[in-house]
Design an enzyme around this catalytic site. Structure first.
Site, PDB file in Angstrom:
ATOM      1  N   HIS A  56       0.843  -1.200   0.000  1.00 44.76           N
ATOM      2  CA  HIS A  56       0.000   0.000   0.000  1.00 44.76           C
ATOM      3  C   HIS A  56       0.874   1.245   0.000  1.00 44.76           C
ATOM      4  CE1 HIS A  56       0.747  -0.611   4.311  1.00 44.76           C
ATOM      5  NE2 HIS A  56       0.314   0.607   4.553  1.00 44.76           N
ATOM      6  N   HIS A  58       1.312   3.978   1.930  1.00 42.13           N
ATOM      7  CA  HIS A  58       1.853   4.735   3.054  1.00 42.13           C
ATOM      8  C   HIS A  58       3.378   4.772   2.988  1.00 42.13           C
ATOM      9  CE1 HIS A  58      -2.028   4.284   5.649  1.00 42.13           C
ATOM     10  NE2 HIS A  58      -2.128   5.217   4.719  1.00 42.13           N
ATOM     11  N   ASP A  60       5.776   4.772   5.072  1.00 41.13           N
ATOM     12  CA  ASP A  60       6.620   3.848   5.845  1.00 41.13           C
ATOM     13  C   ASP A  60       6.653   2.450   5.226  1.00 41.13           C
ATOM     14  OD1 ASP A  60       3.891   3.541   6.677  1.00 41.13           O
ATOM     15  OD2 ASP A  60       4.549   2.457   8.456  1.00 41.13           O
ATOM     16  N   HIS A  61       5.934   2.271   4.110  1.00 36.97           N
ATOM     17  CA  HIS A  61       5.970   1.001   3.383  1.00 36.97           C
ATOM     18  C   HIS A  61       6.564   1.134   1.981  1.00 36.97           C
ATOM     19  CE1 HIS A  61       3.576  -1.570   6.173  1.00 36.97           C
ATOM     20  NE2 HIS A  61       3.325  -0.359   6.656  1.00 36.97           N
ATOM     21  N   HIS A 114      -7.602  -0.556   5.431  1.00 37.83           N
ATOM     22  CA  HIS A 114      -6.562   0.348   5.950  1.00 37.83           C
ATOM     23  C   HIS A 114      -6.342   1.471   4.947  1.00 37.83           C
ATOM     24  CE1 HIS A 114      -3.084   1.512   8.310  1.00 37.83           C
ATOM     25  NE2 HIS A 114      -2.307   1.432   7.241  1.00 37.83           N
ATOM     26  N   ASP A 131      -0.503  -3.744   6.384  1.00 35.73           N
ATOM     27  CA  ASP A 131      -1.131  -3.217   7.598  1.00 35.73           C
ATOM     28  C   ASP A 131      -2.611  -3.578   7.686  1.00 35.73           C
ATOM     29  OD1 ASP A 131       1.295  -2.138   8.221  1.00 35.73           O
ATOM     30  OD2 ASP A 131       0.693  -0.036   7.989  1.00 35.73           O
ATOM     31  N   HIS A 169       4.246  -4.508  10.978  1.00 32.56           N
ATOM     32  CA  HIS A 169       4.722  -3.860  12.196  1.00 32.56           C
ATOM     33  C   HIS A 169       4.825  -4.844  13.359  1.00 32.56           C
ATOM     34  CE1 HIS A 169       4.275   0.389  10.853  1.00 32.56           C
ATOM     35  NE2 HIS A 169       3.340  -0.136  10.054  1.00 32.56           N
TER      36      HIS A 169
END
Length: 258
Positions: A56, A58, A60-61, A114, A131, A169
């Site tokens: 996805h 985001h 942080d990914h 998400h 996530d 995570h």
């Protein structure tokens, strides 16, 4: 069994390094939010990057994709309906991703909730679910609806019970605190909480989990059980029977849980 190595990023992210079956030194990375630890891992192990998979949008990914792609001309596979940097293959549910150089194939699952376009990669007895599903928990609903997330979790729950769960995570310990608030009598959750504490104390990841374990301890996969329905009803102060409404109730409860 698929050979997967965790690489830590930021405070609690996992970047998953997936070793090929043709050569274990040729690897794919899943959800590289930061390129620096990936470069360090490649150098330390003498591995060669062959593909990048993203679940996805985001940061942080996928924040490390551009730097990785600058040094390694490799395919970048990501969700078709989200903006992924330098994506070369837009993947949709029902499609198969063929990584011929690695001898790997993954079926793509659409798992919105998400984010609207979130996908998972399933194959070789493993699922990389970003996530959407966490161990003993699930992702927040930033863009999707409770009905979407409930359906997405149902799709993951339908996978073979021995499937290994690689999520984004290290949230397991905190998620189990909430799981035990919902189901204080869940003995398997108590055992898993103790095992997770020991692993973390030893500096070891709690992941991967297995789907069979998640079905036993994860309240978000147990919305059709009497104990979770009862807990949701008590929290809401009214009787709730519909599994989607049960899910929505315990997701809101988790959002405010401390």
């Amino acid at each position: 069994m698929l050979d997967v190595t965790p690489v830590r990023a930021f405070s609690d992210n996992y970047i998953w390094v997936v070793h090929g079956t043709v050569s274990s030194k040729r690897v794919a990375v899943v959800d590289p939010g930061d390129a620096v630890p990936v470069f360090a891992h490649l150098e330390a192990t003498g591995s060669e990057l062959a593909a990048i998979l993203v679940t996805h949008h985001h940061r942080d990914h996928c924040g490390g994709v551009t730097a990785l792609k600058a040094r390694h001309d490799v395919p970048v596979v990501g969700p078709a309906t989200e903006e992924i940097p330098l994506c070369t293959q837009a993947a949709r549910g029902g499609e198969r991703v063929e990584l011929d150089d690695l001898g790997l194939q993954f079926d793509v699952l659409d798992i919105p909730g998400h984010t609207r376009g979130h996908i998972a990669f399933h194959g070789h007895g493993a699922v990389f679910c970003g996530d959407t599903l966490f161990s003993a928990g699930c992702g927040r609903l930033f863009e999707g609806t409770p009905a979407q997330m409930s359906q997405s979790l149902g799709a993951l729950r339908a996978l073979p019970p021995e499937t290994r769960i690689f999520c984004g995570h290290e949230y397991t310990a905190n998620n189990l605190r909430f799981a035990l608030a919902v189901e204080p009598g869940n003995e398997q959750a108590h055992l898993y909480a103790e095992e997770s504490r020991q692993r973390l104390a030893q500096g070891r990841p709690t992941l991967p989990s297995t789907l069979a374990l998640e079905i036993a301890v994860n309240p978000f996969l147990r919305c059709d059980t009497a104990t979770v329905r009862r807990a949701a009803s008590q929290h809401a102060g009214r009787v709730i029977d519909d599994p989607v409404e049960v899910f929505a109730t315990i997701r809101r409860w988790k959002d405010e849980f401390r």
